[in-house]
Design a protein around this motif. Structure first.
Motif, PDB file in Angstrom:
ATOM      1  N   LYS A  60      10.323  95.338   4.081  1.00 13.31           N
ATOM      2  CA  LYS A  60      11.655  95.561   3.536  1.00 13.31           C
ATOM      3  C   LYS A  60      11.615  96.011   2.076  1.00 13.31           C
ATOM      4  O   LYS A  60      12.631  96.465   1.536  1.00 13.31           O
ATOM      5  N   ASN A  61      10.472  95.862   1.420  1.00 17.98           N
ATOM      6  CA  ASN A  61      10.343  96.274   0.021  1.00 17.98           C
ATOM      7  C   ASN A  61       8.956  96.865  -0.186  1.00 17.98           C
ATOM      8  O   ASN A  61       8.097  96.278  -0.840  1.00 17.98           O
ATOM      9  N   LEU A  62       8.743  98.052   0.384  1.00 20.37           N
ATOM     10  CA  LEU A  62       7.426  98.674   0.331  1.00 20.37           C
ATOM     11  C   LEU A  62       7.047  99.105  -1.080  1.00 20.37           C
ATOM     12  O   LEU A  62       5.864  99.322  -1.364  1.00 20.37           O
ATOM     13  N   LYS A  63       8.043  99.235  -1.970  1.00 16.74           N
ATOM     14  CA  LYS A  63       7.724  99.648  -3.343  1.00 16.74           C
ATOM     15  C   LYS A  63       6.754  98.679  -4.000  1.00 16.74           C
ATOM     16  O   LYS A  63       5.870  99.070  -4.757  1.00 16.74           O
ATOM     17  N   LYS A  64       6.929  97.385  -3.735  1.00 17.06           N
ATOM     18  CA  LYS A  64       6.050  96.383  -4.334  1.00 17.06           C
ATOM     19  C   LYS A  64       4.614  96.542  -3.831  1.00 17.06           C
ATOM     20  O   LYS A  64       3.658  96.413  -4.599  1.00 17.06           O
ATOM     21  N   VAL A  65       4.465  96.804  -2.550  1.00 16.94           N
ATOM     22  CA  VAL A  65       3.124  96.974  -1.986  1.00 16.94           C
ATOM     23  C   VAL A  65       2.466  98.233  -2.551  1.00 16.94           C
ATOM     24  O   VAL A  65       1.293  98.224  -2.940  1.00 16.94           O
ATOM     25  N   LYS A  66       3.226  99.321  -2.616  1.00 13.91           N
ATOM     26  CA  LYS A  66       2.682 100.561  -3.173  1.00 13.91           C
ATOM     27  C   LYS A  66       2.303 100.382  -4.631  1.00 13.91           C
ATOM     28  O   LYS A  66       1.265 100.890  -5.088  1.00 13.91           O
ATOM     29  N   ALA A  67       3.146  99.660  -5.375  1.00 16.29           N
ATOM     30  CA  ALA A  67       2.857  99.417  -6.792  1.00 16.29           C
ATOM     31  C   ALA A  67       1.565  98.620  -6.941  1.00 16.29           C
ATOM     32  O   ALA A  67       0.759  98.874  -7.845  1.00 16.29           O
ATOM     33  N   LEU A  68       1.342  97.636  -6.056  1.00 18.31           N
ATOM     34  CA  LEU A  68       0.123  96.842  -6.087  1.00 18.31           C
ATOM     35  C   LEU A  68      -1.100  97.732  -5.877  1.00 18.31           C
ATOM     36  O   LEU A  68      -2.086  97.652  -6.629  1.00 18.31           O
ATOM     37  N   ILE A  69      -1.056  98.592  -4.869  1.00 19.00           N
ATOM     38  CA  ILE A  69      -2.197  99.457  -4.558  1.00 19.00           C
ATOM     39  C   ILE A  69      -2.472 100.419  -5.702  1.00 19.00           C
ATOM     40  O   ILE A  69      -3.625 100.635  -6.106  1.00 19.00           O
ATOM     41  N   ASN A  70      -1.403 101.004  -6.252  1.00 18.90           N
ATOM     42  CA  ASN A  70      -1.574 101.948  -7.361  1.00 18.90           C
ATOM     43  C   ASN A  70      -2.133 101.260  -8.601  1.00 18.90           C
ATOM     44  O   ASN A  70      -2.988 101.804  -9.297  1.00 18.90           O
ATOM     45  N   ALA A  71      -1.622 100.054  -8.900  1.00 22.07           N
ATOM     46  CA  ALA A  71      -1.993  99.384 -10.150  1.00 22.07           C
ATOM     47  C   ALA A  71      -3.438  98.906 -10.135  1.00 22.07           C
ATOM     48  O   ALA A  71      -4.125  98.961 -11.155  1.00 22.07           O
ATOM     49  N   THR A  72      -3.921  98.418  -8.989  1.00 27.75           N
ATOM     50  CA  THR A  72      -5.266  97.845  -8.949  1.00 27.75           C
ATOM     51  C   THR A  72      -6.354  98.905  -8.839  1.00 27.75           C
ATOM     52  O   THR A  72      -7.472  98.692  -9.300  1.00 27.75           O
ATOM     53  N   GLY A  73      -6.042 100.046  -8.206  1.00 24.82           N
ATOM     54  CA  GLY A  73      -7.052 101.087  -8.024  1.00 24.82           C
ATOM     55  C   GLY A  73      -8.154 100.696  -7.056  1.00 24.82           C
ATOM     56  O   GLY A  73      -9.213 101.325  -7.023  1.00 24.82           O
TER      57      GLY A  73
END
Length: 443
Positions: A60-73
């Motif tokens: 329901k809030n995929l932005k948080k998951v995408k942000a996690l993947i982008n931020a950690t590298g």
């Protein structure tokens, strides 16, 4: 061959279920380092691989998951119940954002092998990416001009202020824009680049602002424009000086109101975007000639960064060349080669009209053509070319190349800075013009 001791395998479990925790305990017994965290508390983990237990709340809030993947590298795999996998859009999301997936309950033999392989790939990726300085250092080098530019970017990046990046073609304007984005508070959002000179004029409105279904002939479905796609991130408008006057008015309205309307649309859309623009054109002269709006100029040019031509940064040439050699080593599939003393001298003497882009292309050529242990001037195409003996005819291809280059130079001299007029004089499209300029390494 790397004979060093094997590196510990480090796994981060995010929002783990009981079965994920049991998997982690088993991996610890096999020598893994395993940590767990909630999605909101991940921070910057010191791990090689991440395993996310996907839940309905995440979907329901995929932005948080995408942000996690982008931020950690990091590389990420996902674990989820089969019932969630068949939910609309979930399979597509997993395919785009994760290295692998596992359905619950785990197939223990499969998951152990898959995680080991994924962690090994993560180690190789880290070793390759960590074999030299950071990308920003590669781009800007070690000269005083480069260090000044790095400091300026570090000061400007955290703000949301528009930036105008000016400099010659090939001098790294887009790389500067990427550095500004990667060091900004918007780094987890999208970075959308638009070359205003490479899009046909009749399509620019739709490309930037999008269109609704049926807005014009051929508009069979709604299209999200580049501005809207950059929501929450950074929009980079390259070659802004080539934007047609009628589009300049629309862009100015967007910058003032932070709203857009799709072509054929009836409603305004609020968009949160930081705008970066770049040009090699003299915008002040374009304003005087009536080719660029003065009010748009002042909206874009709040902060300004000017690139330095590579010919004025001799100290940066060798570090950048070595970076490009490492970069293309994997692509070409050949062992690394050093540059000979003669090649280094030739690079430092060369005028580099194509700046960093030309250097990258010549190094790639050298990596392919070098037969010895070192890359020589001839491999880079920098060896002195003997004059053509009198009476000896050039090949047809040589005559065509000379004619193309002369036509480009004449048209550019006739209409300096106005790519639309140059393309019109030559009876070619602007995308074709830019392709030819890159081909001949002009401007």
């Amino acid at each position: 061959m790397d004979l060093s001791a094997p590196r510990a395998r480090r796994l981060l479990l995010v929002d783990p279920c009981e079965e994920c925790l049991a998997l982690g305990q088993r991996l610890v017994k096999d020598g893994w380092e395993v940590h767990s965290a909630a999605l909101e508390g991940v921070g910057m983990p010191d791990s090689d691989l991440g395993l996310l237990r996907l839940q309905t709340s995440h979907v329901k809030n995929l932005k948080k998951v995408k942000a996690l993947i982008n931020a950690t590298g990091m590389q990420w795999v996902v674990a989820l119940p089969h019932a969630l996998l068949v939910e609309p859009g979930v399979a597509k999301f997993i395919a785009e954002w994760f290295l692998d997936y596992h359905t619950l309950p785990f197939d223990h033999s499969r998951v152990d092998i898959a995680l080991g392989r994924a962690c090994g790939m993560a180690h190789l990726r880290t070793r390759h990416m960590g074999s030299g300085p950071r990308a920003e250092q590669f781009v800007f080098g070690n000269s005083e001009q480069a260090r000044h530019l790095q400091r300026l970017i570090a000061r400007i990046a955290p703000t949301d202020t528009p930036v105008l990046i000016r400099g010659e073609s090939g001098s790294g304007k887009e790389l500067i824009a990427q550095a500004l984005h990667s060091q900004s508070l918007r780094r987890t959002g999208p970075f959308i680049a638009v070359n205003c000179g490479a899009i046909p004029e009749q399509l620019i409105q739709s490309e930037l602002f999008g269109h609704e279904k049926g807005a014009f002939t051929g508009a069979h479905q709604r299209k999200i424009g580049r501005i809207e796609a950059a929501d929450g991130g950074t929009l980079f408008l390259d070659e802004i000086g080539d934007l047609p006057m009628e589009l300049q008015a629309n862009l100015l309205r967007f910058l003032q109101e932070k709203q857009i309307e799709r072509v054929g649309g009836q409603h305004t859309i609020q968009v949160d975007v930081r705008v970066l623009a770049a040009t090699h054109v003299d915008l002040e002269a374009a304003i005087a000639d009536g080719r660029f709006r003065e009010d748009l100029y002042y909206r874009l040019n709040v902060l300004e960064i000017r690139t330095t031509p590579l010919r004025e940064r001799v100290a940066d040439i060798l570090p950048m060349a070595r970076h490009f050699a490492r970069l293309y080593m994997a692509e070409i599939g050949r062992r690394p080669r050093n540059f000979s003393a003669a090649a280094i001298q030739a690079m430092q003497r060369h005028d580099w009209p194509g700046n960093g882009r030309e250097l990258a292309n010549r190094v790639r050529r050298g990596m392919v053509l070098a037969d010895g242990r070192e890359i020589e001037p001839a491999d880079l195409g920098l060896a002195p070319t003997p004059s053509q003996p009198q009476g000896q005819l050039a090949s047809l291809e040589q005559w065509v190349l000379r004619a193309e280059r002369q036509a480009l130079q004449t048209a550019l001299a006739h209409s300096p800075g106005n790519m639309s007029q140059v393309a019109e004089h030559l009876k070619i499209s602007r995308p074709t013009l830019y392709r030819l300029l890159r081909k001949h390494q002009i401007r």
